[in-house]
Motif scaffolding. Structure first.
Motif, PDB file in Angstrom:
ATOM      1  N   GLU A 181       0.847  -1.198   0.000  1.00  0.00           N
ATOM      2  CA  GLU A 181       0.000   0.000   0.000  1.00  0.00           C
ATOM      3  C   GLU A 181       0.879   1.244   0.000  1.00  0.00           C
ATOM      4  N   THR A 182       0.432   2.269  -0.707  1.00  0.00           N
ATOM      5  CA  THR A 182       1.173   3.525  -0.790  1.00  0.00           C
ATOM      6  C   THR A 182       0.251   4.683  -0.448  1.00  0.00           C
ATOM      7  N   LYS A 183       0.673   5.515   0.493  1.00  0.00           N
ATOM      8  CA  LYS A 183      -0.056   6.730   0.829  1.00  0.00           C
ATOM      9  C   LYS A 183       0.457   7.873  -0.042  1.00  0.00           C
ATOM     10  N   VAL A 184      -0.459   8.653  -0.585  1.00  0.00           N
ATOM     11  CA  VAL A 184      -0.088   9.769  -1.451  1.00  0.00           C
ATOM     12  C   VAL A 184      -0.411  11.070  -0.725  1.00  0.00           C
ATOM     13  N   TYR A 185       0.588  11.923  -0.553  1.00  0.00           N
ATOM     14  CA  TYR A 185       0.440  13.182   0.175  1.00  0.00           C
ATOM     15  C   TYR A 185       0.591  14.375  -0.769  1.00  0.00           C
ATOM     16  N   ALA A 186      -0.060  15.470  -0.418  1.00  0.00           N
ATOM     17  CA  ALA A 186       0.176  16.745  -1.101  1.00  0.00           C
ATOM     18  C   ALA A 186       1.437  17.372  -0.515  1.00  0.00           C
ATOM     19  N   PRO A 187       2.269  18.020  -1.327  1.00  0.00           N
ATOM     20  CA  PRO A 187       3.513  18.601  -0.801  1.00  0.00           C
ATOM     21  C   PRO A 187       3.300  19.811   0.088  1.00  0.00           C
ATOM     22  N   SER A 188       2.118  20.431   0.015  1.00  0.00           N
ATOM     23  CA  SER A 188       1.853  21.609   0.845  1.00  0.00           C
ATOM     24  C   SER A 188       0.345  21.777   0.978  1.00  0.00           C
ATOM     25  N   ALA A 189      -0.061  22.697   1.833  1.00  0.00           N
ATOM     26  CA  ALA A 189      -1.484  22.970   1.980  1.00  0.00           C
ATOM     27  C   ALA A 189      -2.050  23.469   0.654  1.00  0.00           C
ATOM     28  N   LYS A 219      -2.548   3.810 -13.282  1.00  0.00           N
ATOM     29  CA  LYS A 219      -1.179   3.446 -13.632  1.00  0.00           C
ATOM     30  C   LYS A 219      -0.226   4.483 -13.055  1.00  0.00           C
ATOM     31  N   LYS A 220       1.033   4.110 -12.947  1.00  0.00           N
ATOM     32  CA  LYS A 220       2.027   5.042 -12.447  1.00  0.00           C
ATOM     33  C   LYS A 220       2.074   6.281 -13.327  1.00  0.00           C
ATOM     34  N   GLY A 221       2.026   7.459 -12.694  1.00  0.00           N
ATOM     35  CA  GLY A 221       2.064   8.716 -13.415  1.00  0.00           C
ATOM     36  C   GLY A 221       0.696   9.239 -13.816  1.00  0.00           C
ATOM     37  N   GLU A 222      -0.361   8.506 -13.532  1.00  0.00           N
ATOM     38  CA  GLU A 222      -1.705   8.971 -13.888  1.00  0.00           C
ATOM     39  C   GLU A 222      -2.166  10.048 -12.917  1.00  0.00           C
ATOM     40  N   ALA A 223      -2.923  11.035 -13.439  1.00  0.00           N
ATOM     41  CA  ALA A 223      -3.388  12.157 -12.618  1.00  0.00           C
ATOM     42  C   ALA A 223      -4.427  11.698 -11.605  1.00  0.00           C
ATOM     43  N   LEU A 224      -4.253  12.145 -10.348  1.00  0.00           N
ATOM     44  CA  LEU A 224      -5.202  11.819  -9.290  1.00  0.00           C
ATOM     45  C   LEU A 224      -6.086  13.009  -8.932  1.00  0.00           C
ATOM     46  N   GLU A 247      -0.929  26.182  -9.322  1.00  0.00           N
ATOM     47  CA  GLU A 247      -1.853  25.095  -9.610  1.00  0.00           C
ATOM     48  C   GLU A 247      -1.033  23.912 -10.131  1.00  0.00           C
ATOM     49  N   TYR A 248      -1.278  22.762  -9.565  1.00  0.00           N
ATOM     50  CA  TYR A 248      -0.500  21.598  -9.996  1.00  0.00           C
ATOM     51  C   TYR A 248      -1.338  20.335  -9.864  1.00  0.00           C
ATOM     52  N   ILE A 249      -0.879  19.291 -10.529  1.00  0.00           N
ATOM     53  CA  ILE A 249      -1.577  17.998 -10.523  1.00  0.00           C
ATOM     54  C   ILE A 249      -0.819  17.022  -9.632  1.00  0.00           C
ATOM     55  N   LEU A 250      -1.569  16.304  -8.811  1.00  0.00           N
ATOM     56  CA  LEU A 250      -0.998  15.250  -7.964  1.00  0.00           C
ATOM     57  C   LEU A 250      -1.072  13.939  -8.748  1.00  0.00           C
ATOM     58  N   TYR A 251       0.098  13.323  -8.996  1.00  0.00           N
ATOM     59  CA  TYR A 251       0.169  12.121  -9.820  1.00  0.00           C
ATOM     60  C   TYR A 251       0.356  10.862  -8.955  1.00  0.00           C
ATOM     61  N   ALA A 252      -0.072   9.721  -9.508  1.00  0.00           N
ATOM     62  CA  ALA A 252       0.098   8.436  -8.822  1.00  0.00           C
ATOM     63  C   ALA A 252       1.566   8.032  -8.862  1.00  0.00           C
ATOM     64  N   PRO A 253       2.186   7.798  -7.701  1.00  0.00           N
ATOM     65  CA  PRO A 253       3.601   7.398  -7.686  1.00  0.00           C
ATOM     66  C   PRO A 253       3.813   5.944  -8.102  1.00  0.00           C
ATOM     67  N   CYS A 254       2.714   5.176  -8.192  1.00  0.00           N
ATOM     68  CA  CYS A 254       2.807   3.773  -8.592  1.00  0.00           C
ATOM     69  C   CYS A 254       1.444   3.342  -9.130  1.00  0.00           C
TER      70      CYS A 254
END
Length: 348
Positions: free
Chosen positions: A57-65, A80-85, A147-154
């Protein structure tokens, strides 16, 4: 006349003494029930309860508020890895930052209380506390864009989505949980009284509560190096240790969270002698023995026992397996005349 009476009295006295003598008791056959030894493969097992979960399991965090402008996935989505979340909007608004911190604190407290009830504080919650402590010592990497996109790390399946569109996220709490459902394990708990018997590599049989006819097999993959209370709120004093089991079967139909009964074989014997437990007695010297029928008499034979399986016990020494063993020796003595129940019935 007196001589005749004396002779009669003497005869009666001798007959009475013979009637009550141990010799007569030893030679009067007592009906007994006998059994033969069985040969079988046996094993001892420790049974425990657990649940299925993803091996990774992998937890995905935002880098900042940030403010969640758009979600691209939902619970159960395959990615898939790199897909937009999610599309996030960085916020520097003091009020939104305070809101994000307050919401993060509330959700953290809620998570800690829930884990305290479940007894799992040692896992995700400690990682959460470590992340919160580290956040005060290290600066979070700020994204270059507002503005940025959070991507799947795996790659994997989205198991949890912790925020909705329009809410503010914090770097202290995960936004998503991704899991690889192609690799499943079982996490079970073993009590401290059975822990010394469990070792990595041991064979295990598993039964799913939801599918009782489905049998899984696997091995002990790892044993946690510490014990923990069943719940931090539990005052009973009982502790258990987490044990992870690999699954050898195809796990396509197995989902995380299924309840599983696990049986671990700790000892096994092949082609061993078994007798009903009631056949074995102890003498005054605490030696184990059985009574066998030999030429119409009970014979005491010392034995050594091993594993207990249900109502049977393993005989490791003292018998060949050909004997007829008296089921409940009770007060029988060696050399006493006996008749197996079938014979006593025919004579009667």
């Amino acid at each position: 006349m007196r001589g005749f009476l004396c002779l009669a009295f003497t005869i009666l006295l001798v007959l009475g003494m013979f009637w009550a003598s141990p010799y007569r008791a030893m030679n009067q056959a007592e009906a007994v029930e006998t059994v033969g030894c069985e040969r079988a493969d046996i094993f001892n097992a420790v049974t425990m309860s657990g649940k299925t979960e993803s091996a990774s399991e992998t937890k995905v965090y935002a880098p900042s508020a940030a403010w969640v402008e758009k979600l691209y996935v939902s619970q159960g989505t395959e990615v898939k890895k790199g897909e937009a979340l999610a599309l996030l909007q960085v916020t520097e608004d003091p009020e939104k930052l305070r809101q994000a911190t307050r919401e993060a604190g509330e959700k953290m407290l809620e998570s800690l209380l829930q884990d305290a009830q479940d007894g799992s504080l040692e896992e995700d919650s400690q990682a959460l506390l470590s992340r919160a402590a580290g956040a005060g010592m290290e600066e979070s990497p700020e994204p270059a864009q507002e503005e940025y996109i959070l991507y799947a790390p795996c790659g994997g399946t989205v198991m949890d989505v912790f925020f909705s569109e329009g809410e503010t996220v914090s770097p202290l709490l995960p936004c998503f949980t991704l899991a690889d459902l192609s690799q499943m394990v079982v996490k079970a708990q073993v009590g401290e009284e059975n822990l010394p018997q469990i070792q990595p590599g041991m064979f295990a049989e598993m039964t799913l509560t939801a599918f009782p006819d489905t049998r899984l097999t696997g091995k002990v993959q790892s044993v946690a190096p510490y014990a923990k209370a069943a719940s931090l709120l539990d005052q009973s004093g009982g502790v258990s240790t987490d044990v992870i089991f690999s699954i050898s079967n195809d796990v396509a139909d197995v989902k995380p969270g299924y309840t599983v009964s696990v049986k671990v074989r700790t000892e096994s014997r092949e082609d061993t002698l078994l007798l009903p437990y009631t056949c074995v007695a102890q003498d005054e010297q605490n030696r184990e023995y059985v009574m066998v029928v030999q030429e119409g008499r009970a014979k005491k034979m010392l034995v050594e026992t091993g594993l207990e399986v249900g109502e049977q016990v393993e005989i490791t020494a003292g018998l060949t397996g050909e004997e007829r063993v008296i089921r409940a020796p009770g007060s029988l003595k060696g050399g006493q005349a006996v008749a197996e129940e079938e014979e006593a019935y025919e004579l009667g």
